[in-house]
Design a protein around this motif. Structure first.
Motif, PDB file in Angstrom:
ATOM      1  N   ALA A 108       0.834  -1.205   0.000  1.00 11.76           N
ATOM      2  CA  ALA A 108       0.000   0.000   0.000  1.00 11.76           C
ATOM      3  C   ALA A 108       0.871   1.259   0.000  1.00 11.76           C
ATOM      4  N   ARG A 109       1.964   1.247   0.783  1.00 11.09           N
ATOM      5  CA  ARG A 109       2.873   2.415   0.789  1.00 11.09           C
ATOM      6  C   ARG A 109       3.491   2.625  -0.585  1.00 11.09           C
ATOM      7  N   LYS A 110       4.002   1.544  -1.200  1.00 10.02           N
ATOM      8  CA  LYS A 110       4.608   1.654  -2.528  1.00 10.02           C
ATOM      9  C   LYS A 110       3.595   2.143  -3.551  1.00 10.02           C
ATOM     10  N   LEU A 115       1.355   6.213  -7.097  1.00 11.58           N
ATOM     11  CA  LEU A 115       0.187   6.987  -7.526  1.00 11.58           C
ATOM     12  C   LEU A 115       0.430   8.484  -7.372  1.00 11.58           C
ATOM     13  N   ASN A 116       1.058   8.871  -6.259  1.00 11.92           N
ATOM     14  CA  ASN A 116       1.376  10.291  -6.079  1.00 11.92           C
ATOM     15  C   ASN A 116       2.334  10.780  -7.155  1.00 11.92           C
ATOM     16  N   SER A 119       0.471  10.876 -10.432  1.00 14.41           N
ATOM     17  CA  SER A 119      -0.503  11.976 -10.477  1.00 14.41           C
ATOM     18  C   SER A 119       0.200  13.322 -10.649  1.00 14.41           C
ATOM     19  N   GLU A 120       1.374  13.493 -10.023  1.00 17.64           N
ATOM     20  CA  GLU A 120       2.133  14.745 -10.216  1.00 17.64           C
ATOM     21  C   GLU A 120       2.593  14.873 -11.663  1.00 17.64           C
ATOM     22  N   GLU A 121       3.090  13.772 -12.217  1.00 17.40           N
ATOM     23  CA  GLU A 121       3.537  13.798 -13.611  1.00 17.40           C
ATOM     24  C   GLU A 121       2.367  14.098 -14.544  1.00 17.40           C
ATOM     25  N   LEU A 122       1.230  13.438 -14.311  1.00 21.73           N
ATOM     26  CA  LEU A 122       0.065  13.697 -15.155  1.00 21.73           C
ATOM     27  C   LEU A 122      -0.427  15.132 -14.988  1.00 21.73           C
TER      28      LEU A 122
END
Length: 148
Positions: A108-110, A115-116, A119-122
């Motif tokens: 879950a941490r990975k 995802l973070n 999401s920043e890249e997107l």
């Protein structure tokens, strides 16, 4: 009505044994056993005790007692092993559950980090694409004085 009263009276008299002049005889008491019979029974009891002792002391009796002792020991050992296996299985299941929780938390941490990051890249790409689209669709800027 008189008939019914007479019928009830006859029934009661018949039920009480009023028409039987002789009372029912009691069965005779069993005769007392002579002392010879008691002596014989005592001798038989002694013979049975002696036979039991001889059987216990005989090689066959000893083998049977040893076999029973071994079977009891095997039973106790089997019970002990079953209890040990059960404890080990319980410990493994608890470890497996704890291991699964730990692995799930690490995953879950990975996943959260990925995802973070994605999401920043997107978001950067979206913002860059939105800026490019705005630039394409923006009305041309009027010429400034003296720049031509």
């Amino acid at each position: 009505m008189k008939f019914w009263v007479a019928l009830v009276a006859v029934t009661l008299l018949a039920g009480c044994g009023a028409d039987d002049p002789s009372p029912t005889p009691k069965p005779p008491a069993p005769p007392a056993l002579p002392s010879k019979v008691w002596g014989l029974l005592g001798a038989l009891e002694e013979v049975a005790k002696n036979a039991t002792e001889r059987l216990r002391e005989s090689p066959l009796g000893q083998r049977l007692q040893n076999a029973l002792r071994e079977l009891r020991e095997l039973r106790d050992e089997a019970r002990g092993r079953v209890a040990e296996y059960g404890a080990e299985a319980r410990a493994l299941l608890e470890l497996s559950a704890a291991d699964l929780r730990a692995r799930g938390a690490a995953f879950a941490r990975k996943l959260r980090k990925r995802l973070n990051r994605d999401s920043e890249e997107l978001r950067r790409r979206w913002d860059g694409g939105a800026a490019a689209i705005r630039a394409l669709w923006a009305p041309p800027e009027p010429p400034r004085d003296g720049e031509d």
